[in-house]
Design a protein around this motif. Structure first.
Motif, PDB file in Angstrom:
ATOM      1  N   PRO A   1       0.804  -1.234   0.000  1.00  0.00           N
ATOM      2  CA  PRO A   1       0.000   0.000   0.000  1.00  0.00           C
ATOM      3  C   PRO A   1       0.833   1.278   0.000  1.00  0.00           C
ATOM      4  O   PRO A   1       0.304   2.347  -0.313  1.00  0.00           O
ATOM      5  N   PHE A   2       2.108   1.170   0.315  1.00  0.00           N
ATOM      6  CA  PHE A   2       2.956   2.364   0.377  1.00  0.00           C
ATOM      7  C   PHE A   2       3.652   2.656  -0.956  1.00  0.00           C
ATOM      8  O   PHE A   2       3.955   3.799  -1.263  1.00  0.00           O
ATOM      9  N   THR A   3       3.893   1.614  -1.749  1.00  0.00           N
ATOM     10  CA  THR A   3       4.527   1.811  -3.060  1.00  0.00           C
ATOM     11  C   THR A   3       3.571   1.555  -4.216  1.00  0.00           C
ATOM     12  O   THR A   3       3.895   1.846  -5.360  1.00  0.00           O
ATOM     13  N   ARG A   4       2.404   0.944  -3.922  1.00  0.00           N
ATOM     14  CA  ARG A   4       1.389   0.567  -4.919  1.00  0.00           C
ATOM     15  C   ARG A   4       1.868  -0.552  -5.852  1.00  0.00           C
ATOM     16  O   ARG A   4       1.297  -0.747  -6.922  1.00  0.00           O
ATOM     17  N   GLU A   5       2.896  -1.273  -5.473  1.00  0.00           N
ATOM     18  CA  GLU A   5       3.351  -2.400  -6.290  1.00  0.00           C
ATOM     19  C   GLU A   5       2.395  -3.586  -6.125  1.00  0.00           C
ATOM     20  O   GLU A   5       1.898  -3.842  -5.019  1.00  0.00           O
ATOM     21  N   THR A   6       2.190  -4.324  -7.221  1.00  0.00           N
ATOM     22  CA  THR A   6       1.343  -5.513  -7.208  1.00  0.00           C
ATOM     23  C   THR A   6       2.107  -6.687  -7.808  1.00  0.00           C
ATOM     24  O   THR A   6       2.787  -6.533  -8.827  1.00  0.00           O
ATOM     25  N   ILE A   7       2.008  -7.850  -7.167  1.00  0.00           N
ATOM     26  CA  ILE A   7       2.610  -9.077  -7.698  1.00  0.00           C
ATOM     27  C   ILE A   7       1.542 -10.160  -7.662  1.00  0.00           C
ATOM     28  O   ILE A   7       1.045 -10.524  -6.592  1.00  0.00           O
ATOM     29  N   ASN A   8       1.176 -10.657  -8.835  1.00  0.00           N
ATOM     30  CA  ASN A   8       0.125 -11.664  -8.929  1.00  0.00           C
ATOM     31  C   ASN A   8       0.680 -13.076  -8.749  1.00  0.00           C
ATOM     32  O   ASN A   8       1.815 -13.378  -9.121  1.00  0.00           O
ATOM     33  N   LEU A   9      -0.166 -13.943  -8.192  1.00  0.00           N
ATOM     34  CA  LEU A   9       0.141 -15.364  -8.036  1.00  0.00           C
ATOM     35  C   LEU A   9      -0.838 -16.168  -8.877  1.00  0.00           C
ATOM     36  O   LEU A   9      -1.869 -15.649  -9.319  1.00  0.00           O
ATOM     37  N   PRO A  10      -0.548 -17.444  -9.131  1.00  0.00           N
ATOM     38  CA  PRO A  10      -1.526 -18.283  -9.828  1.00  0.00           C
ATOM     39  C   PRO A  10      -2.841 -18.316  -9.058  1.00  0.00           C
ATOM     40  O   PRO A  10      -2.850 -18.208  -7.832  1.00  0.00           O
ATOM     41  N   SER A  11      -3.956 -18.413  -9.772  1.00  0.00           N
ATOM     42  CA  SER A  11      -5.266 -18.432  -9.111  1.00  0.00           C
ATOM     43  C   SER A  11      -5.361 -19.633  -8.181  1.00  0.00           C
ATOM     44  O   SER A  11      -4.763 -20.690  -8.422  1.00  0.00           O
ATOM     45  N   TYR A  12      -6.118 -19.443  -7.113  1.00  0.00           N
ATOM     46  CA  TYR A  12      -6.225 -20.495  -6.099  1.00  0.00           C
ATOM     47  C   TYR A  12      -7.526 -20.265  -5.346  1.00  0.00           C
ATOM     48  O   TYR A  12      -7.775 -19.165  -4.841  1.00  0.00           O
ATOM     49  N   GLU A  13      -8.370 -21.275  -5.249  1.00  0.00           N
ATOM     50  CA  GLU A  13      -9.662 -21.123  -4.598  1.00  0.00           C
ATOM     51  C   GLU A  13      -9.523 -21.356  -3.105  1.00  0.00           C
ATOM     52  O   GLU A  13      -9.258 -22.467  -2.651  1.00  0.00           O
ATOM     53  N   LEU A  14      -9.702 -20.297  -2.341  1.00  0.00           N
ATOM     54  CA  LEU A  14      -9.574 -20.378  -0.890  1.00  0.00           C
ATOM     55  C   LEU A  14     -10.911 -20.704  -0.245  1.00  0.00           C
ATOM     56  O   LEU A  14     -11.961 -20.239  -0.682  1.00  0.00           O
ATOM     57  N   ALA A  15     -10.872 -21.505   0.804  1.00  0.00           N
ATOM     58  CA  ALA A  15     -12.057 -21.770   1.615  1.00  0.00           C
ATOM     59  C   ALA A  15     -11.760 -21.317   3.043  1.00  0.00           C
ATOM     60  O   ALA A  15     -11.907 -20.162   3.382  1.00  0.00           O
ATOM     61  N   TYR A  16     -11.280 -22.238   3.871  1.00  0.00           N
ATOM     62  CA  TYR A  16     -10.947 -21.894   5.254  1.00  0.00           C
ATOM     63  C   TYR A  16      -9.460 -22.055   5.519  1.00  0.00           C
ATOM     64  O   TYR A  16      -9.042 -22.281   6.647  1.00  0.00           O
ATOM     65  N   GLU A  17      -8.670 -21.930   4.483  1.00  0.00           N
ATOM     66  CA  GLU A  17      -7.235 -22.060   4.654  1.00  0.00           C
ATOM     67  C   GLU A  17      -6.645 -20.909   5.467  1.00  0.00           C
ATOM     68  O   GLU A  17      -7.154 -19.796   5.451  1.00  0.00           O
ATOM     69  N   ILE A  18      -5.567 -21.227   6.163  1.00  0.00           N
ATOM     70  CA  ILE A  18      -4.756 -20.220   6.833  1.00  0.00           C
ATOM     71  C   ILE A  18      -3.580 -19.939   5.908  1.00  0.00           C
ATOM     72  O   ILE A  18      -2.960 -20.860   5.393  1.00  0.00           O
ATOM     73  N   MET A  19      -3.254 -18.656   5.708  1.00  0.00           N
ATOM     74  CA  MET A  19      -2.193 -18.317   4.769  1.00  0.00           C
ATOM     75  C   MET A  19      -1.116 -17.465   5.432  1.00  0.00           C
ATOM     76  O   MET A  19      -1.367 -16.741   6.399  1.00  0.00           O
TER      77      MET A  19
END
Length: 302
Positions: free
Chosen positions: A63-81
């Motif tokens: 949020p301070f530099t506005r940089e974005t890095i995308n990851l492969p799509s992944y369907e989350l349910a109740y996972e802890i990350m």
């Protein structure tokens, strides 16, 4: 961390995000339309790990530099990350865990640099391990440490892809801790290679435990000395000798008096600040804020 963490408030609608600096007792605001429709999962070194349910997009955002890095799509349910370090590092590993049975967990990993897909593996454990969305993993010394719903500690080695639940009892807590919503009141972090867990209860003072890895045992700490812990549901951080911040204290993810005072507990004074501000964590919105490490030049980007 050598400066105070900031408490980032996640709005229920709109794109205006507030950042509370407890060392200055000031609130800073940022318009972040990039986060519209996202769920914040974790933070480290100033980066947010986010999930957009609409298209199953997982990505990093600073949020301070506005940089974005995308990851492969992944369907989350109740996972802890969680993730190991800044995603700009080639050593960064994104980690996700979810139990499908008390003796089976699903662990997913991904490397932001050059990743085309997630690696998903089922792991069996000899001891029961039930994951909880209230307990976030902590990475240090090359391993992810995960606290179960009832306080058992699981360890994952992302290089060897090895998972194990440690055969040691959970922290010994007084019976009065196990009240309604007690599982929401424990927070884990790391400081200088030590794993620390904070247990809180509605009407009692917090208790802090330190993991002694050589003995495979949790021991209660009477003092944090120069260390300050910043506790929140999504991520807990720590720092030492911070300017404008009480040492030997825990700062919680709630402030009072229109942003003029953050709720904290001092182990020097054996009391909360402001007085009588302890409250039932189970009654609090769990995902409305997160502690984040601002860069030294943070004010120039706001």
């Amino acid at each position: 961390m050598n400066q105070s963490a900031w408490l980032m408030y996640i709005p229920k609608s709109g794109c205006l995000y507030e950042f509370y600096d407890p060392s200055e007792r000031k609130i800073h605001s940022l318009e972040l339309p990039e986060l519209r429709g996202c769920r914040v999962c974790y933070t480290k070194q100033g980066w947010l790990l986010l999930y957009r349910r609409r298209n199953h997009l997982v990505f990093f955002f600073n949020p301070f530099t506005r940089e974005t890095i995308n990851l492969p799509s992944y369907e989350l349910a109740y996972e802890i990350m969680a993730f190991s370090c800044a995603p700009t590092s080639t050593n960064c590993v994104v980690f996700s865990i979810k139990h499908v049975h008390p003796t089976v967990v699903v662990i997913s990993t991904c490397h932001p640099t050059g990743a085309s897909e997630w690696t998903i593996v089922n792991h069996r454990n000899r001891l029961s391990f039930v994951s909880s969305i209230w307990d976030k993993p902590v990475f240090f010394s090359g391993l992810f440490y995960c606290l179960s719903l009832t306080g058992w500690l699981g360890v994952y080695d992302p290089v060897r892809r090895y998972w194990k639940v440690l055969a040691m009892p959970p922290p010994r807590c007084p019976e009065y801790f196990f009240v309604k919503n007690w599982w929401k009141g424990k927070f884990m972090t790391e400081h200088n290679g030590d794993l620390l867990v904070v247990y809180t209860s509605q009407n009692k003072n917090p208790i802090i435990y330190k993991l002694y890895r050589s003995e495979l045992a949790w021991k209660e700490m009477e003092s944090l000395r120069s260390v300050t812990i910043f506790a929140s549901f999504l991520t807990s951080l720590s720092g030492a000798n911070l300017l404008g911040i009480m040492r030997n204290s825990v700062y919680f993810s709630k402030f009072r008096f229109f942003g003029k005072r953050c709720i904290s507990y001092s182990f020097d004074d054996y009391r909360y600040y402001p007085r009588k501000q302890q409250y039932d964590w189970g009654e609090q919105p769990s995902f409305e804020n997160i502690w984040i490490e601002p860069p030294h030049h943070a004010l120039s980007s706001i």
